[in-house]
Every structure is written in C-alpha cells, then in structure tokens.
Design a protein around this motif. Structure first.
Motif, PDB file in Angstrom:
ATOM      1  N   MET A   1       1.184   4.466  33.662  1.00 24.03           N
ATOM      2  CA  MET A   1       1.097   5.428  32.582  1.00 24.03           C
ATOM      3  C   MET A   1       2.192   5.097  31.570  1.00 24.03           C
ATOM      4  SD  MET A   1       0.988   9.581  32.761  1.00 24.03           S
ATOM      5  CE  MET A   1      -0.693   9.659  33.261  1.00 24.03           C
ATOM      6  N   ILE A   2       1.841   5.169  30.309  1.00 20.67           N
ATOM      7  CA  ILE A   2       2.797   4.919  29.228  1.00 20.67           C
ATOM      8  C   ILE A   2       2.970   6.212  28.441  1.00 20.67           C
ATOM      9  CG2 ILE A   2       3.264   3.626  27.121  1.00 20.67           C
ATOM     10  CD1 ILE A   2       1.536   1.362  28.301  1.00 20.67           C
ATOM     11  N   LEU A   3       4.212   6.603  28.280  1.00 18.68           N
ATOM     12  CA  LEU A   3       4.553   7.837  27.578  1.00 18.68           C
ATOM     13  C   LEU A   3       5.466   7.492  26.411  1.00 18.68           C
ATOM     14  CD1 LEU A   3       4.594  10.949  27.536  1.00 18.68           C
ATOM     15  CD2 LEU A   3       6.495  10.829  29.117  1.00 18.68           C
ATOM     16  N   LYS A   4       5.068   7.889  25.209  1.00 14.49           N
ATOM     17  CA  LYS A   4       5.882   7.641  24.012  1.00 14.49           C
ATOM     18  C   LYS A   4       6.166   8.957  23.311  1.00 14.49           C
ATOM     19  CE  LYS A   4       4.142   3.014  23.066  1.00 14.49           C
ATOM     20  NZ  LYS A   4       3.393   2.179  22.121  1.00 14.49           N
ATOM     21  N   VAL A   5       7.430   9.127  22.934  1.00 16.49           N
ATOM     22  CA  VAL A   5       7.862  10.287  22.166  1.00 16.49           C
ATOM     23  C   VAL A   5       8.561   9.755  20.921  1.00 16.49           C
ATOM     24  CG1 VAL A   5       9.293  12.355  22.106  1.00 16.49           C
ATOM     25  CG2 VAL A   5       8.161  11.696  24.239  1.00 16.49           C
ATOM     26  N   ALA A   6       8.108  10.179  19.755  1.00 15.87           N
ATOM     27  CA  ALA A   6       8.669   9.724  18.473  1.00 15.87           C
ATOM     28  C   ALA A   6       8.653   8.200  18.392  1.00 15.87           C
ATOM     29  CB  ALA A   6      10.068  10.278  18.269  1.00 15.87           C
ATOM     30  N   GLY A   7       7.604   7.584  18.931  1.00 18.51           N
ATOM     31  CA  GLY A   7       7.483   6.139  18.896  1.00 18.51           C
ATOM     32  C   GLY A   7       8.332   5.407  19.924  1.00 18.51           C
ATOM     33  N   GLN A   8       9.116   6.141  20.705  1.00 14.24           N
ATOM     34  CA  GLN A   8       9.991   5.545  21.716  1.00 14.24           C
ATOM     35  C   GLN A   8       9.336   5.653  23.091  1.00 14.24           C
ATOM     36  OE1 GLN A   8      13.141   4.187  21.050  1.00 14.24           O
ATOM     37  NE2 GLN A   8      12.661   4.495  18.903  1.00 14.24           N
ATOM     38  N   LYS A   9       9.245   4.537  23.792  1.00 15.09           N
ATOM     39  CA  LYS A   9       8.696   4.552  25.140  1.00 15.09           C
ATOM     40  C   LYS A   9       9.707   5.227  26.065  1.00 15.09           C
ATOM     41  CE  LYS A   9       6.815   1.604  28.719  1.00 15.09           C
ATOM     42  NZ  LYS A   9       6.699   0.233  29.203  1.00 15.09           N
ATOM     43  N   VAL A  10       9.228   6.172  26.871  1.00 16.15           N
ATOM     44  CA  VAL A  10      10.073   6.881  27.822  1.00 16.15           C
ATOM     45  C   VAL A  10       9.890   6.224  29.183  1.00 16.15           C
ATOM     46  CG1 VAL A  10      10.561   9.097  28.925  1.00 16.15           C
ATOM     47  CG2 VAL A  10       9.845   9.032  26.531  1.00 16.15           C
ATOM     48  N   ASP A  11      11.001   5.785  29.756  1.00 14.27           N
ATOM     49  CA  ASP A  11      10.972   5.196  31.090  1.00 14.27           C
ATOM     50  C   ASP A  11      11.506   6.207  32.086  1.00 14.27           C
ATOM     51  OD1 ASP A  11      10.025   2.614  30.316  1.00 14.27           O
ATOM     52  OD2 ASP A  11      12.035   2.161  29.550  1.00 14.27           O
ATOM     53  N   PHE A  12      11.172   6.022  33.334  1.00 13.75           N
ATOM     54  CA  PHE A  12      11.695   6.837  34.427  1.00 13.75           C
ATOM     55  C   PHE A  12      11.354   8.317  34.277  1.00 13.75           C
ATOM     56  CE2 PHE A  12      14.698   3.295  33.678  1.00 13.75           C
ATOM     57  CZ  PHE A  12      14.319   2.518  34.746  1.00 13.75           C
ATOM     58  N   PHE A  13      10.082   8.611  34.047  1.00 13.28           N
ATOM     59  CA  PHE A  13       9.636   9.993  33.981  1.00 13.28           C
ATOM     60  C   PHE A  13       8.933  10.357  35.270  1.00 13.28           C
ATOM     61  CE2 PHE A  13       6.564   7.337  31.830  1.00 13.28           C
ATOM     62  CZ  PHE A  13       5.366   7.672  32.417  1.00 13.28           C
ATOM     63  N   ASN A  14       8.712  11.640  35.465  1.00 15.43           N
ATOM     64  CA  ASN A  14       8.225  12.163  36.735  1.00 15.43           C
ATOM     65  C   ASN A  14       7.343  13.383  36.466  1.00 15.43           C
ATOM     66  OD1 ASN A  14       8.214  12.061  39.510  1.00 15.43           O
ATOM     67  ND2 ASN A  14      10.418  12.383  39.718  1.00 15.43           N
ATOM     68  N   ASN A  15       6.629  13.839  37.466  1.00 16.72           N
ATOM     69  CA  ASN A  15       5.900  15.115  37.415  1.00 16.72           C
ATOM     70  C   ASN A  15       5.073  15.281  36.142  1.00 16.72           C
ATOM     71  OD1 ASN A  15       7.055  15.866  39.888  1.00 16.72           O
ATOM     72  ND2 ASN A  15       8.847  16.694  38.839  1.00 16.72           N
ATOM     73  N   VAL A  16       4.280  14.293  35.813  1.00 18.89           N
ATOM     74  CA  VAL A  16       3.448  14.367  34.607  1.00 18.89           C
ATOM     75  C   VAL A  16       2.264  15.289  34.870  1.00 18.89           C
ATOM     76  CG1 VAL A  16       2.023  13.077  32.986  1.00 18.89           C
ATOM     77  CG2 VAL A  16       4.097  12.053  33.912  1.00 18.89           C
ATOM     78  N   GLY A  17       2.065  16.200  33.972  1.00 18.62           N
ATOM     79  CA  GLY A  17       0.906  17.080  34.036  1.00 18.62           C
ATOM     80  C   GLY A  17       0.193  17.058  32.699  1.00 18.62           C
ATOM     81  N   VAL A  18      -1.081  16.722  32.706  1.00 17.69           N
ATOM     82  CA  VAL A  18      -1.886  16.712  31.482  1.00 17.69           C
ATOM     83  C   VAL A  18      -3.101  17.588  31.745  1.00 17.69           C
ATOM     84  CG1 VAL A  18      -3.198  15.309  29.859  1.00 17.69           C
ATOM     85  CG2 VAL A  18      -1.126  14.375  30.909  1.00 17.69           C
ATOM     86  N   GLN A  19      -3.261  18.637  30.964  1.00 19.62           N
ATOM     87  CA  GLN A  19      -4.405  19.533  31.096  1.00 19.62           C
ATOM     88  C   GLN A  19      -5.348  19.271  29.925  1.00 19.62           C
ATOM     89  OE1 GLN A  19      -1.192  21.198  30.588  1.00 19.62           O
ATOM     90  NE2 GLN A  19      -0.743  20.757  32.715  1.00 19.62           N
ATOM     91  N   LEU A  20      -6.339  18.426  30.166  1.00 23.00           N
ATOM     92  CA  LEU A  20      -7.320  18.129  29.124  1.00 23.00           C
ATOM     93  C   LEU A  20      -8.331  19.261  29.095  1.00 23.00           C
ATOM     94  CD1 LEU A  20      -7.853  14.314  29.734  1.00 23.00           C
ATOM     95  CD2 LEU A  20      -6.421  15.432  28.006  1.00 23.00           C
ATOM     96  N   ARG A  21      -8.299  20.023  28.018  1.00 29.35           N
ATOM     97  CA  ARG A  21      -9.182  21.182  27.897  1.00 29.35           C
ATOM     98  C   ARG A  21     -10.135  20.944  26.735  1.00 29.35           C
ATOM     99  NH1 ARG A  21      -6.174  26.541  27.938  1.00 29.35           N
ATOM    100  NH2 ARG A  21      -8.323  27.170  28.288  1.00 29.35           N
ATOM    101  N   HIS A  22     -11.395  20.767  27.069  1.00 28.37           N
ATOM    102  CA  HIS A  22     -12.407  20.519  26.046  1.00 28.37           C
ATOM    103  C   HIS A  22     -13.094  21.810  25.597  1.00 28.37           C
ATOM    104  CE1 HIS A  22     -11.823  16.270  26.645  1.00 28.37           C
ATOM    105  NE2 HIS A  22     -11.939  16.458  27.953  1.00 28.37           N
TER     106      HIS A  22
END
Length: 142
Positions: free
Chosen positions: A1-22
């Motif tokens: 998984m790749i996570l970017k905030v303000a164009g900066q790649k975030v390394d060493f993240f944990n507990n990702v939760g994504v609620q895709l609500r259509h």
C-alpha cells in the motif's frame, strides 16, 4: 500500500482503515504512524488545519483521493502513534455552503447534469454520469 500526504510518501504507517462508501457523499480513511518531531516531513503532515491532499493506492490502483482533516496525538511520556483521519474529496460538500458565485440557485430550462456541474465546479469536483442514467440526467427541467 502506498500512502501520500501533501505529495510526500508516508513510510512506516499502521492500522490503515479505508471505508469506501458508494451510497454516501464521502468515504473515510484513518491510519497511524510513528511521529518523529525531528523529521520535517512528519511536522508538515501533522500541521493543524492544513487540509493536505491524500492519496491511498494498493497494487497500482488508487483506492481514494481525499483530504487530511485531523492528526490526533496522544499525550504520554512514552512515544506513541499519531492517528491521521480524513475523507474523500467529496467530503467538502457536507462541510461547506454553496459559494455565492453559484447563485442564483434557481435554474430554469436546464438539465440535472448541468445544475450539478455548476454546484461542483467551485470545489474542483468533476461529475461522472453513469450510462444507465444518462438520459434522465440530460432531461431538461422547466
């Protein structure tokens, strides 16, 4: 998984939760990471009220693009994880008023697609009309 905030790649993240609500205005996300106050990227990402853009990708597919809303720090003598939360780009529609530039809201002899695009334009959100409802979206209202 790749996570970017303000164009900066975030390394060493944990507990990702994504609620895709259509079936809702916006989807949500949250993740934690080990904040290092000496790291300028970490300080930038956790800056209050910055509302940075976020993208979450998995296996080359973008799962969500959105806005970072909060960074929740834990007050403790022991270093801990910081939780970052936000919502998809369309979340701004629930948190904002319609800009004055869109007024008057009454639109005569115009279709639903054009009305919707007029309201979405100031927020930088593009409308995609599914083919199954294209004829209804193009129907002109008196």
């Amino acid at each position: 998984m790749i996570l970017k905030v303000a164009g900066q790649k975030v390394d060493f993240f944990n507990n990702v939760g994504v609620q895709l609500r259509h079936d809702a205005v916006a989807s949500g996300f949250a993740f934690t990471f080990a904040f290092n106050p000496e790291n300028p990227v970490h300080r930038k990402i956790c800056k209050p009220c910055a509302y940075y853009p976020v993208s979450i990708e998995q296996d080359g597919e973008t799962l969500l693009t959105g806005t970072l809303l909060t960074a929740d720090f834990v007050d403790s003598a022991v270093p801990g994880m910081v939780e970052l939360k936000g919502y998809s780009k369309t979340g701004v529609l629930e948190d904002s008023n319609i800009p004055d530039s869109v007024y008057p809201l009454q639109s005569d002899n115009i279709n639903l697609k054009d009305i919707t695009e007029k309201i979405l334009k100031p927020f930088g959100i593009k409308l995609v009309v599914d083919a199954t409802v294209a004829s209804d979206a193009s129907k002109v209202y008196k």
